[in-house]
Design a protein around this motif. Structure first.
Motif, short mmCIF file in Angstrom:
data_model
loop_
_atom_site.label_atom_id
_atom_site.label_comp_id
_atom_site.label_asym_id
_atom_site.label_seq_id
_atom_site.Cartn_x
_atom_site.Cartn_y
_atom_site.Cartn_z
N CYS A 152 0.92 -1.22 -0.10
CA CYS A 152 0.26 -0.07 -0.14
C CYS A 152 0.94 1.16 -0.03
N GLN A 161 0.31 4.17 1.18
CA GLN A 161 0.01 4.86 2.11
C GLN A 161 0.63 4.13 3.34
N CYS A 162 0.57 2.81 3.65
CA CYS A 162 0.86 2.28 4.85
C CYS A 162 2.08 1.32 4.72
N CYS A 209 -7.44 -0.48 1.15
CA CYS A 209 -6.34 -1.16 1.91
C CYS A 209 -7.07 -1.69 3.14
N CYS A 263 -5.14 0.38 6.42
CA CYS A 263 -5.45 1.81 6.68
C CYS A 263 -6.60 2.59 6.03
N SER A 291 -7.26 3.34 2.87
CA SER A 291 -7.29 4.43 2.12
C SER A 291 -7.43 3.72 0.86
#
Ligand SMILES: [Zn+2]
Ligand SMILES: [Zn+2]
Ligand SMILES: [Zn+2]
Length: 502
Positions: free
Chosen positions: A162, A164-165, A181, A184, A186
């Motif tokens: 991901c 983001q995380c 995801c 997280c 997102s």
């Protein structure tokens, strides 16, 4: 005996223009370049299959045809051959399993994989002889149109992190382009590289269809023969029922002529009596005076018959109709064509409410409005020339059935109509609505494949050839409006919508 056809069909993506193979009986294609989905009308693939079936007998093994089809939903390049299933890369024939389930077969020579599955229901409806398909490309990601279940191992999921995380995301061919995801929450847009790996660019490939039994054309022909037999019987009854009306009409005109003759004879006799030549022989008298009444009768009646039509637009109801037509034309700024001819009502031919309309009271049908792709073909009078692809129906409602001795609809609707009287009322709702309003006056009525048309009585005699046709002035406008509602209703039924009837 199974018949086999080999098909190769492709189109282009309607969004980006990339070539898009149709490697099976699929209605939804997803573009591997722009990832847009494109829906293909079921008629396209079904049309190729039916064309092949129609030509099958004339083809030898390995022989075929190809071309380009331009349609509203796109341009399609197609080829088909009469050919037993074989591997398209190494041409090794393969035997298709007898059992008509879903299965996967592998080419004995080059191990290319093919999927075998029964044709989907929508295709079976359109191509009644199609039994199963054999294609190297199974359908993916389409929920309502699953051709075949794909093995999990043929689409191994890809793991990416991901953005983001950095949590691990498992992306498979069934994943949406944007996935959530699990860590997280997102929304992650799957990069092109991953997506293309999961949705490899497909090339147009050969796929096979097994056919069995009678094809669509043969079934249609069989049905048409039965329909014609039924119609013939019903029309015989219909003609018997209409005969008294015809005789009555003839009798009336004979009586009129006789009446005039008798009246004249009496007049002449009275004249003779008054002149007081009692002594003279009666026969002599008649020979002297006969020309005075025979000539007017002999000349007058044909003249009257000939001019009756000509003066109809200038007298009585005909004159009122012509005036109403002129007023209607004035109101909408339409051209009242042919109005200068004394013997004619004139006519109006315009586009009104986005529809081609024609108002011509002199015609067999006083008002005609276009209706696109009407699924019905019904008429109050023979002869009927129903087009291919419609079949005869009987509603079970004697009022409807006796009013329309000619009644056809596309097979799907014809079957629904015959299910029950209630179902017939739903399918034929626009026609029933129209009848409720005009049946008392209905002279002639038809719904063809591209229009609806009507003439009212007494403005139009029920029989062919009756002269001086007109519409009652007060009927003209409401009838026109109702015909437009009717046409819109027919189109709604054709496209499976609820008709909008006031
Ligand atoms: Zn595209
Ligand atoms: Zn092979
Ligand atoms: Zn995340």
């Amino acid at each position: 005996m199974l018949r086999y056809g080999c098909f190769k069909i492709g189109t282009t993506c309607s969004s980006c223009g990339q070539s898009l193979p149709i490697n099976g009986p699929y209605r939804r294609l997803s573009c591997t370049a722009c990832f847009e989905n494109m829906d293909v009308s079921p008629d396209i693939v079904a049309g190729f299959l039916n064309d092949f079936e129609e030509e099958y007998e004339g083809l030898t093994e390995g022989q075929g045809r190809g071309g380009t089809l331009m349609s509203g939903s796109g341009t399609f390049k197609y080829s088909y051959w009469r050919l037993e299933p074989c591997c398209s890369s190494c041409r090794t024939p393969f035997s298709v399993p007898e059992v008509l389930g879903t299965s996967k077969i592998r080419c004995g020579e080059c191990s290319a994989e093919y999927y075998v599955f029964p044709v989907p229901d929508w295709l079976r409806k359109l191509v009644p002889s199609a039994r199963f398909c054999c294609t190297p490309q199974p359908q993916t990601g389409d929920t309502d149109d699953k051709g075949v279940e794909i093995d999990e191992d043929s689409t191994k999921p890809i793991v990416m992190s991901c953005p983001q995380c950095a949590g691990a995301l498992s992306v498979s061919a069934r994943s949406d382009r944007i996935m959530e995801c699990a860590y997280c929450n997102s929304e992650v847009y799957i990069p092109d590289a991953v997506w293309q790996r999961l949705h490899p660019v497909r090339k147009t490939e050969e796929w096979f269809v097994g056919f069995e039994g009678k094809n669509k054309i043969q079934l249609q022909k069989e049905r048409r023969l039965i329909d014609q037999e039924e119609e013939k019987k019903e029309l015989q009854k219909w003609h018997r029922k209409k005969t008294p009306e015809k005789i009555e009409r003839k009798l009336k005109s004979i009586l009129t002529v006789l009446g005039i003759f008798i009246a004249l004879s009496i007049m002449v006799s009275v004249l003779i009596t008054l002149t007081g030549n009692e002594k003279q022989d009666v026969s002599e008298l008649y020979s002297r005076y006969a020309p005075f009444f025979i000539i007017p009768v002999a000349v007058g009646i044909p003249l009257w018959l000939a001019f009756k039509g000509i003066f109809s637009s200038q007298t009585g109801k005909g004159r009122e109709c012509k005036q109403a037509l002129a007023r209607l034309a004035g109101k909408h700024n339409w051209k009242h064509e042919g109005a200068e001819y004394r013997s004619s009502m004139g006519y109006i031919r315009v586009k009104y409410r986005r529809r081609d309309i024609e108002i011509d009271p002199d015609n067999d049908y006083a008002i005609e409005v276009d209706a696109s792709d009407s699924p019905f073909y019904i008429k109050t009078e023979p002869p009927g020339y129903p087009h291919d692809g419609v079949q005869r129906f009987t509603t079970g409602d004697s009022r409807f059935d006796s009013l329309f001795p000619i009644r056809y609809a596309n097979p799907e609707l014809a079957e629904r109509i015959e299910k029950s009287v209630d179902e017939a009322r739903i399918v034929l709702a626009p026609v029933y609505w129209f009848l409720d309003r005009w049946q008392q006056k209905l002279g002639r009525f038809k719904i063809g494949w591209c229009d609806a048309a009507v003439h009212l009585a007494p403005g139009h005699g029920k029989m062919t050839g009756s002269s001086n046709k007109y519409l009652l002035a007060e009927d003209l406008e409401p009838l026109l409006e109702d015909m437009i509602v009717l046409a819109a209703g027919i189109e709604a039924i054709a496209s499976g919508r609820e008709p909008d009837l006031p």
